[in-house]
Enzyme design. Structure first.
Site, PDB file in Angstrom:
ATOM      1  N   TYR A  39     -10.203  17.423  12.685  1.00  0.00           N
ATOM      2  CA  TYR A  39      -9.726  16.055  12.511  1.00  0.00           C
ATOM      3  C   TYR A  39      -9.509  15.670  11.055  1.00  0.00           C
ATOM      4  CZ  TYR A  39     -14.631  14.126  12.289  1.00  0.00           C
ATOM      5  OH  TYR A  39     -15.936  13.816  11.974  1.00  0.00           O
ATOM      6  N   GLU A  40      -8.797  14.551  10.887  1.00  0.00           N
ATOM      7  CA  GLU A  40      -8.302  14.088   9.582  1.00  0.00           C
ATOM      8  C   GLU A  40      -7.385  15.120   8.928  1.00  0.00           C
ATOM      9  OE1 GLU A  40      -8.622  11.138   9.285  1.00  0.00           O
ATOM     10  OE2 GLU A  40     -10.337  10.784  10.581  1.00  0.00           O
ATOM     11  N   GLY A  41      -6.579  15.768   9.732  1.00  0.00           N
ATOM     12  CA  GLY A  41      -5.685  16.813   9.251  1.00  0.00           C
ATOM     13  C   GLY A  41      -6.373  18.152   9.353  1.00  0.00           C
ATOM     14  N   MET A  97      -9.446   3.738  13.024  1.00  0.00           N
ATOM     15  CA  MET A  97      -8.033   3.988  12.758  1.00  0.00           C
ATOM     16  C   MET A  97      -7.414   4.651  13.977  1.00  0.00           C
ATOM     17  SD  MET A  97      -7.983   6.877   9.803  1.00  0.00           S
ATOM     18  CE  MET A  97      -8.695   8.502   9.958  1.00  0.00           C
TER      19      MET A  97
END
Length: 567
Positions: A428-430, A161
């Protein structure tokens, strides 16, 4: 000490703590019988222990590298990835219509936990593919599903992504990557993306990039973003990799840890892509993948924490240093402070694993029943699981280094690798701060209903356990009541005041949930009461200080201006 997959612990939590039997009792997941669950976890544990774990240290010392514009993987990764792909592990939760197993997320999360603990740098690759599979299942066209899902599910192709750009990190709406329509219905994608995990690979025949970009008529901000499939090789009419697309790896990032996982700077120069989902609806489609990724990151945190714990425990049971104050092995584990650190590590790993698996069970029950309460529970637990499990990964790995003493600072012992590898997980991923803000913001839009249901559940469990475990049950009940009062206080605050206390609030909630999990475990198996006491008596009490910080709001923070902080 070689890593040993914690199959027994995962199975115990599924059976006695998080209610996996409810999942298996639904018609959707009726095939997930106890025998099937045991077989899956046992085989995944074998692969993790025997095939993946031996690759971990070598990948740190022989990292992925870029040669002639292509990524060359760490030694042994080809064989390790082949074991994952051929075993069907990439498609555990994917639809059987495209070659998946259609199994519950809760079983898959247990597998992710073990494989991440064994070798996170490698396991990141199939984890990203799993997220892309889910995004395409929900938002892809029939043609896209038919073309990409069988190959992604089998592991023949892999997914990524692409969100972040140099000027657009957490503020994804600031992206500049453009998508210009081509005459044939495809789009020309141009721009640069950074921090792309496994953005290229010599392990799969194709790498499929989901890319966020803006159409010419796209509005500014997140509402104008669309999602595109941009493969490394454009599929030919037979669905095989064809001509090379106009995208490339500019460089690999030089990172603190996870050296075996190539983190790429990607350049797209009018690369051919296809719209996934509706125009300008890219964030909704990408959030499907990101929500999957957030729970996967929680499993990564638990896995690394488990590995760091096992490594430190082995050292503490072997290292002799000074006279020990109690009869025993004579090794440093008999020193009270070392015993405290090891016991804390064990208690926190169990708590984190239970929270992650509880979230996974809620996702499965929501999927199987469509129940609104299950959906709300899953949504509420997701930021808690992501943040707490990844914070615990860093804290447990930190304690692991400390237990090794000076040798923990020496790379050859291996303790430092766990800390270096874990440090990205809260980012990561928020970031975990964003997870906490989501928890006290969007996830409280129901007036706290989901939060109060969980608090009620903790107190019901405490009442049920009170006859056999009165001390632990009483403290767990009181912590839940304090959390109820803290939640009521939080709901009365303006949003920015909530944000100022969001991180401590999330941590306090996670500690209460962790104490709840330990109480259920001790109630089911009295031999687990000693570990539960470590959690309830030594770790859980921190909730009081955390909730005091929640009530402080933001005013005191802004009394210190930027110049004051720089003085």
């Amino acid at each position: 000490m070689p890593y040993r997959a914690p199959v027994k612990d995962i199975r115990f939590i599924l059976d006695h703590v998080v209610g996996f039997a409810d999942v298996a009792a639904t018609s959707r997941f009726a095939d997930a019988t106890p025998d099937v669950a045991d077989a899956i976890l046992t085989e995944a544990g074998r692969i993790s222990t025997d095939i993946l774990a031996p690759l971990n240290k070598g990948s740190d010392r022989s990292p992925a590298r870029l040669e002639n514009g292509a990524v060359v993987s760490s030694p042994g990764f080809a064989e390790g990835y082949r074991a994952i792909a051929t075993g069907g592990w990439v498609g555990m939760t994917a639809s059987p219509a495209h070659g998946g197993m259609g199994l519950p997320v809760s079983l898959a999360l247990g597998v992710d936990d073990m494989m991440s603990g064994a070798c996170l740098a490698l396991h990141l690759k199939p984890l990203l593919s799993k997220g892309q599979i889910e995004a395409l299942e929900h938002h892809g066209s029939a043609e896209q599903k038919a073309l990409y899902l069988p190959k992604l599910t089998s592991g023949e192709w892999s997914g990524t992504m692409n969100l972040t750009e140099p000027q657009a990190g957490s503020d994804v709406g600031a992206l500049r990557t453009s998508a210009v329509p081509n005459e044939d219905g495809s789009f020309a994608i141009s721009g640069q993306k950074i921090f792309i995990t496994w953005g290229d690979s010599d392990l799969t025949a194709n790498v499929c990039h989901l890319v966020l970009a803006r159409l010419p008529d796209g509005a500014e901000g997140t509402k104008g973003i669309s999602l595109f499939m941009v493969p490394k090789f454009i599929p030919d009419p037979a669905g095989n990799p064809g001509s090379r697309n106009s995208l490339r790896v500019v460089s690999l990032e030089h990172k603190l840890g996870l050296h075996g996982s190539p983190t790429c700077v990607m350049q797209f120069d009018a690369a051919t892509g296809w719209l996934v989902g509706a125009p300008h609806n890219g964030m909704a489609a990408m959030f499907t993948m990101m929500n999957n990724a957030r729970l996967s990151v929680a499993a990564q945190g638990v896995g690394v924490a488990e590995a760091a714990y096992q490594h430190a425990l082995a050292y503490a049971r072997d290292r002799r240093q000074g006279a020990t104050p109690v009869p025993g092995s004579g090794t440093i584990i008999d020193h009270a402070d070392v015993r405290r650190m090891v016991a804390t590590m064990r208690a926190e790993v169990f708590a984190a694993r239970s929270i992650a698996l509880s979230c996974a069970v809620a996702i499965d029950m929501a999927s199987a029943t469509g129940g609104a309460d299950w959906k709300a529970r899953a949504a509420f637990l997701t930021p808690i699981a992501k943040a707490f499990c990844t914070d615990i990964a860093c804290e447990v790995a930190h304690l692991g280094v400390q237990i090794h003493g000076g040798m923990g600072f020496i790379e050859e012992t291996g303790a430092a690798q766990f800390l270096r590898d874990a440090r990205i997980l809260p980012i990561y991923e928020g970031t975990n701060g964003i997870q906490a803000m989501d928890l006290v913001g969007r996830k409280m839009a129901d007036g706290g209903d989901a939060a109060f249901r969980l608090i009620d559940e903790i107190q019901r469990t405490a009442e049920a356990a009170r006859p056999g475990l009165p001390d632990l049950a009483g403290e767990a009940w009181s912590a839940a009541e304090a959390l109820r009062e803290g939640t009521e206080s939080l709901l009365a605050l303006p949003l920015n005041d909530r944000f100022a206390g969001a991180v401590p609030y999330l941590r306090a909630f996670a500690l209460a949930l962790g104490g709840h999990a330990h109480l259920k475990a001790a109630h089911a198996d009295p031999q687990r009461a000693a570990l539960a006491r470590v959690m309830v008596r030594r770790v859980l009490p921190a909730h009081s200080a955390l909730l005091a910080e929640v009530r402080e709001g933001a005013a005191g923070l802004y009394e210190l201006g930027p110049d004051d902080l720089a003085a």
